[in-house]
Design an enzyme around this catalytic site. Sequence first.
Site, PDB file in Angstrom:
ATOM      1  N   GLN A 186      67.660  28.010 -76.665  1.00  0.00           N
ATOM      2  CA  GLN A 186      67.271  26.852 -75.901  1.00  0.00           C
ATOM      3  C   GLN A 186      68.566  26.367 -75.171  1.00  0.00           C
ATOM      4  O   GLN A 186      68.287  25.835 -74.107  1.00  0.00           O
ATOM      5  CB  GLN A 186      67.043  25.602 -76.777  1.00  0.00           C
TER       6      GLN A 186
ATOM      7  N   GLU B  33      81.026  27.404 -40.423  1.00  0.00           N
ATOM      8  CA  GLU B  33      80.076  26.806 -39.839  1.00  0.00           C
ATOM      9  C   GLU B  33      80.012  24.928 -40.156  1.00  0.00           C
ATOM     10  O   GLU B  33      79.112  24.187 -40.315  1.00  0.00           O
ATOM     11  CB  GLU B  33      78.507  27.202 -40.291  1.00  0.00           C
TER      12      GLU B  33
HETATM   13  N1  CAA Z   1      75.467  17.077 -33.074  1.00  0.00           N
HETATM   14  C1  CAA Z   1      75.239  16.755 -31.864  1.00  0.00           C
HETATM   15  N2  CAA Z   1      76.285  16.344 -31.039  1.00  0.00           N
HETATM   16  C2  CAA Z   1      77.715  16.116 -31.977  1.00  0.00           C
HETATM   17  C3  CAA Z   1      77.556  16.489 -33.218  1.00  0.00           C
HETATM   18  C4  CAA Z   1      76.416  16.955 -33.703  1.00  0.00           C
HETATM   19  N3  CAA Z   1      76.350  17.159 -35.413  1.00  0.00           N
HETATM   20  N4  CAA Z   1      78.813  16.028 -33.500  1.00  0.00           N
HETATM   21  C5  CAA Z   1      79.458  15.584 -32.714  1.00  0.00           C
HETATM   22  N5  CAA Z   1      78.813  15.612 -31.571  1.00  0.00           N
HETATM   23  C6  CAA Z   1      79.032  15.444 -30.218  1.00  0.00           C
HETATM   24  C7  CAA Z   1      79.204  13.696 -30.302  1.00  0.00           C
HETATM   25  O1  CAA Z   1      77.878  13.090 -30.075  1.00  0.00           O
HETATM   26  C8  CAA Z   1      80.167  13.584 -28.839  1.00  0.00           C
HETATM   27  O2  CAA Z   1      79.733  14.174 -27.782  1.00  0.00           O
HETATM   28  P1  CAA Z   1      79.373  12.897 -26.387  1.00  0.00           P
HETATM   29  O3  CAA Z   1      80.627  12.412 -26.241  1.00  0.00           O
HETATM   30  O4  CAA Z   1      78.421  13.733 -25.317  1.00  0.00           O
HETATM   31  O5  CAA Z   1      78.341  11.963 -27.089  1.00  0.00           O
HETATM   32  C9  CAA Z   1      81.004  14.971 -29.186  1.00  0.00           C
HETATM   33  O6  CAA Z   1      80.479  15.730 -30.052  1.00  0.00           O
HETATM   34  C10 CAA Z   1      82.474  14.488 -29.854  1.00  0.00           C
HETATM   35  O7  CAA Z   1      81.834  13.678 -31.052  1.00  0.00           O
HETATM   36  P2  CAA Z   1      83.079  13.488 -32.055  1.00  0.00           P
HETATM   37  O8  CAA Z   1      84.281  12.537 -31.365  1.00  0.00           O
HETATM   38  O9  CAA Z   1      82.270  12.655 -33.346  1.00  0.00           O
HETATM   39  O10 CAA Z   1      83.517  14.442 -32.721  1.00  0.00           O
HETATM   40  P3  CAA Z   1      84.963  15.275 -33.451  1.00  0.00           P
HETATM   41  O11 CAA Z   1      85.691  15.655 -32.179  1.00  0.00           O
HETATM   42  O12 CAA Z   1      85.298  14.226 -34.378  1.00  0.00           O
HETATM   43  O13 CAA Z   1      84.460  16.641 -34.039  1.00  0.00           O
HETATM   44  C11 CAA Z   1      83.031  18.621 -34.118  1.00  0.00           C
HETATM   45  C12 CAA Z   1      83.149  17.379 -33.479  1.00  0.00           C
HETATM   46  C13 CAA Z   1      84.119  19.724 -34.064  1.00  0.00           C
HETATM   47  C14 CAA Z   1      81.730  19.043 -33.792  1.00  0.00           C
HETATM   48  C15 CAA Z   1      83.173  18.647 -35.826  1.00  0.00           C
HETATM   49  O14 CAA Z   1      82.129  17.403 -36.260  1.00  0.00           O
HETATM   50  C16 CAA Z   1      82.809  19.815 -36.469  1.00  0.00           C
HETATM   51  O15 CAA Z   1      81.461  20.178 -36.405  1.00  0.00           O
HETATM   52  N6  CAA Z   1      83.557  20.560 -36.811  1.00  0.00           N
HETATM   53  C17 CAA Z   1      83.290  21.774 -37.677  1.00  0.00           C
HETATM   54  C18 CAA Z   1      83.271  23.038 -36.456  1.00  0.00           C
HETATM   55  C19 CAA Z   1      82.453  24.065 -36.929  1.00  0.00           C
HETATM   56  O16 CAA Z   1      81.194  24.005 -37.422  1.00  0.00           O
HETATM   57  N7  CAA Z   1      82.863  25.394 -36.472  1.00  0.00           N
HETATM   58  C20 CAA Z   1      82.027  26.419 -36.882  1.00  0.00           C
HETATM   59  C21 CAA Z   1      82.486  27.700 -36.445  1.00  0.00           C
HETATM   60  S1  CAA Z   1      81.259  29.017 -36.170  1.00  0.00           S
HETATM   61  C22 CAA Z   1      81.099  29.619 -37.730  1.00  0.00           C
HETATM   62  O17 CAA Z   1      81.945  29.241 -38.693  1.00  0.00           O
HETATM   63  C23 CAA Z   1      80.291  30.670 -37.973  1.00  0.00           C
HETATM   64  C24 CAA Z   1      80.364  31.408 -39.150  1.00  0.00           C
HETATM   65  O18 CAA Z   1      81.114  31.318 -40.054  1.00  0.00           O
HETATM   66  C25 CAA Z   1      79.252  32.353 -39.612  1.00  0.00           C
HETATM   67  P1  FAD Z   2      90.470  23.195 -41.700  1.00  0.00           P
HETATM   68  O1  FAD Z   2      89.981  22.618 -40.634  1.00  0.00           O
HETATM   69  O2  FAD Z   2      92.126  23.295 -41.433  1.00  0.00           O
HETATM   70  O3  FAD Z   2      90.320  22.336 -42.876  1.00  0.00           O
HETATM   71  C1  FAD Z   2      90.809  22.601 -44.096  1.00  0.00           C
HETATM   72  C2  FAD Z   2      90.580  21.180 -45.091  1.00  0.00           C
HETATM   73  O4  FAD Z   2      90.799  20.029 -44.527  1.00  0.00           O
HETATM   74  C3  FAD Z   2      88.983  21.573 -45.417  1.00  0.00           C
HETATM   75  O5  FAD Z   2      89.007  21.231 -46.773  1.00  0.00           O
HETATM   76  C4  FAD Z   2      88.244  20.614 -44.578  1.00  0.00           C
HETATM   77  O6  FAD Z   2      87.446  20.110 -45.087  1.00  0.00           O
HETATM   78  C5  FAD Z   2      89.418  19.631 -44.767  1.00  0.00           C
HETATM   79  N1  FAD Z   2      89.418  18.572 -43.292  1.00  0.00           N
HETATM   80  C6  FAD Z   2      89.620  18.909 -42.098  1.00  0.00           C
HETATM   81  N2  FAD Z   2      89.096  17.819 -41.367  1.00  0.00           N
HETATM   82  C7  FAD Z   2      88.870  16.889 -42.210  1.00  0.00           C
HETATM   83  C8  FAD Z   2      88.441  15.505 -41.863  1.00  0.00           C
HETATM   84  N3  FAD Z   2      88.366  14.852 -40.622  1.00  0.00           N
HETATM   85  N4  FAD Z   2      88.102  14.748 -42.870  1.00  0.00           N
HETATM   86  C9  FAD Z   2      87.979  15.311 -44.176  1.00  0.00           C
HETATM   87  N5  FAD Z   2      88.414  16.665 -44.460  1.00  0.00           N
HETATM   88  C10 FAD Z   2      88.836  17.173 -43.503  1.00  0.00           C
HETATM   89  N6  FAD Z   2      84.417  30.576 -36.945  1.00  0.00           N
HETATM   90  C11 FAD Z   2      83.863  30.868 -35.358  1.00  0.00           C
HETATM   91  O7  FAD Z   2      84.287  30.334 -34.343  1.00  0.00           O
HETATM   92  N7  FAD Z   2      83.043  31.854 -35.405  1.00  0.00           N
HETATM   93  C12 FAD Z   2      82.759  32.811 -36.670  1.00  0.00           C
HETATM   94  O8  FAD Z   2      82.125  33.717 -36.820  1.00  0.00           O
HETATM   95  C13 FAD Z   2      83.716  32.332 -37.818  1.00  0.00           C
HETATM   96  N8  FAD Z   2      83.589  32.889 -38.953  1.00  0.00           N
HETATM   97  C14 FAD Z   2      84.001  32.837 -39.950  1.00  0.00           C
HETATM   98  C15 FAD Z   2      84.079  33.582 -41.067  1.00  0.00           C
HETATM   99  C16 FAD Z   2      84.679  33.479 -42.365  1.00  0.00           C
HETATM  100  C17 FAD Z   2      84.712  34.205 -43.515  1.00  0.00           C
HETATM  101  C18 FAD Z   2      85.638  32.408 -42.160  1.00  0.00           C
HETATM  102  C19 FAD Z   2      86.624  31.871 -43.424  1.00  0.00           C
HETATM  103  C20 FAD Z   2      85.893  31.285 -41.109  1.00  0.00           C
HETATM  104  C21 FAD Z   2      84.965  31.732 -39.903  1.00  0.00           C
HETATM  105  N9  FAD Z   2      85.104  30.819 -38.995  1.00  0.00           N
HETATM  106  C22 FAD Z   2      84.374  31.083 -37.896  1.00  0.00           C
HETATM  107  C23 FAD Z   2      85.789  29.624 -38.902  1.00  0.00           C
HETATM  108  C24 FAD Z   2      85.256  28.495 -39.939  1.00  0.00           C
HETATM  109  O9  FAD Z   2      84.317  27.787 -39.069  1.00  0.00           O
HETATM  110  C25 FAD Z   2      86.397  27.597 -40.010  1.00  0.00           C
HETATM  111  O10 FAD Z   2      87.314  28.181 -41.005  1.00  0.00           O
HETATM  112  C26 FAD Z   2      85.967  26.292 -40.564  1.00  0.00           C
HETATM  113  O11 FAD Z   2      85.336  25.475 -39.690  1.00  0.00           O
HETATM  114  C27 FAD Z   2      87.082  25.283 -41.168  1.00  0.00           C
HETATM  115  O12 FAD Z   2      88.308  25.239 -40.253  1.00  0.00           O
HETATM  116  P2  FAD Z   2      89.773  25.839 -40.937  1.00  0.00           P
HETATM  117  O13 FAD Z   2      89.671  27.234 -41.578  1.00  0.00           O
HETATM  118  O14 FAD Z   2      90.653  25.721 -39.848  1.00  0.00           O
HETATM  119  O15 FAD Z   2      89.896  24.684 -41.873  1.00  0.00           O
END
Ligand code: CAA
Ligand code: FAD
Length: 387
Positions: free
Chosen positions: A283, A367
């Site tokens: 269990q 992401e």
């Molecule tokens: N949806 C739509 N619009 C958004 C939004 C959301 N979730 N978050 C922010 N925005 C818009 C705001 O509306 C604003 O636009 P307008 O001025 O036109 O209204 C603008 O973005 C800036 O907003 P903020 O000042 O609130 O945003 P910020 O500068 O503090 O941060 C961000 C914005 C960079 C998007 C942050 O919230 C974020 O998502 N960071 C993570 C980045 C990320 O996801 N990277 C992934 C890389 S790809 C990847 O990782 C692929 C992979 O691994 C497989």
């Molecule tokens: P940082 O931004 O330096 O964050 C470090 C820590 O601080 C985290 O715990 C975070 O949550 C925290 N933190 C940061 N800001 C805040 C806040 N405002 N409030 C509270 N906590 C905060 N990127 C692409 O563009 N394309 C890709 O295809 C892609 N693939 C990826 C694949 C892998 C395997 C990895 C590891 C990363 C990939 N990325 C890609 C990048 C990925 O999106 C970033 O690593 C991610 O967005 C975090 O950014 P960073 O690594 O610089 O961490």
Amino acid sequence: PFGINSLAKLSDEEEMLREAVRRFATEVVEPKVREMDENEKMDPAIIKGLFEQGLMGIETSQDHGGAGCSFTAAIIVIEELAKVDASVSVLCDVHNTLVNTVLRKYASKELMDKYLPQLSTEVLGSFALSEPSSGSDAFAMKTTCKKDSNGDWIINGSKMWITNSAEAEFFIVFAQGDPSKGYKGISAFAVEKSMGVEIAKKEQKLGIKASSTCTVNFDDVKVPAANLIGEEGKGYKIAIEILNEGRVGIGAQMVGIAQGAYEKSVRYAYDRTQFGKPVASFQGMQFQMADAATEIEAARLLVYNAARLKEEGRPFTKQAAMAKIYSSQVAQSVSGSAIEWAGGVGFTRETGIEKYWRDSKIGAIYEGTSNIQRQTIAKLQEKEMGL
Ligand code: CAA
Ligand code: FAD
């Protein structure tokens, strides 16, 4: 025994696709999973197989060589692949939900006609947003774009962590054209590798080892004026709107990881006898398994709900962030428990259970980290409550 019995109904087409992907994953991907993980390299035959199966243009229209299926269909494909291998799953996820979708939603007809057919049939894509000094703060990018005298664009800078980049021939690239405008200076571009993109350092990672993650350099890369995606200065909106969708995909990947680990380990625990009984019949074990099954079901429903909201054109950003954060927690906890349910064997590479746990960790990072999802949820909650 692990079928999906839910009112979050799937269409016949989506169910058929699930079956086809399940077959591909178990027959073609599974035999190669361990070797690819240990070699830290994707088998090119698998990428070819994904194209041949029509899984690289899931939402792309049939006119552009795609399958013309729903967003939920793409989510199901990602989930099914992740049950078997999270690296293959993320390759397919980035290509479909990020790369293809940017083009389908924002690119000119000319760009769509040129690139979508190739991306559906043979060319792998990458999405290049993050940089060494801008991850969570993605809009603080330093990569620049500048118009030359002919109106073409010159891109300079370095992107980091770019998934698929070792194998990709096509890149969606974000660059800053006017820092004085802040994030409103960012534009998006369709960039071919042959335009001069350089693939640099390949990362060695804890998990999703077969998925390539490299630094990508741009040294005076010349991109034709026509390859600007959408309007100049709107790149930031393109990036985040696409990531809102992509986050549902990562949620699906995490659900697949949790389910894959669960199934493998529970089956083992029913075979393994201690104290004269299958260990799964105690269990103490069954209650843990019941909790895990409940968490997986909850995560899956969050993911499918966000997908359906998106399809219906309703707000889904908050639900996508919730789906991603919760599914990545569930993937970590369930795959961790799965190791324990299999005892010592779970800790070895033999069964592949430990790999699910290693692969699950990335869900809280890429992401948008879990904290970034929390920030998004909190901002939207404040707005909804008029605070
Ligand atoms: N949806 C739509 N619009 C958004 C939004 C959301 N979730 N978050 C922010 N925005 C818009 C705001 O509306 C604003 O636009 P307008 O001025 O036109 O209204 C603008 O973005 C800036 O907003 P903020 O000042 O609130 O945003 P910020 O500068 O503090 O941060 C961000 C914005 C960079 C998007 C942050 O919230 C974020 O998502 N960071 C993570 C980045 C990320 O996801 N990277 C992934 C890389 S790809 C990847 O990782 C692929 C992979 O691994 C497989
Ligand atoms: P940082 O931004 O330096 O964050 C470090 C820590 O601080 C985290 O715990 C975070 O949550 C925290 N933190 C940061 N800001 C805040 C806040 N405002 N409030 C509270 N906590 C905060 N990127 C692409 O563009 N394309 C890709 O295809 C892609 N693939 C990826 C694949 C892998 C395997 C990895 C590891 C990363 C990939 N990325 C890609 C990048 C990925 O999106 C970033 O690593 C991610 O967005 C975090 O950014 P960073 O690594 O610089 O961490």
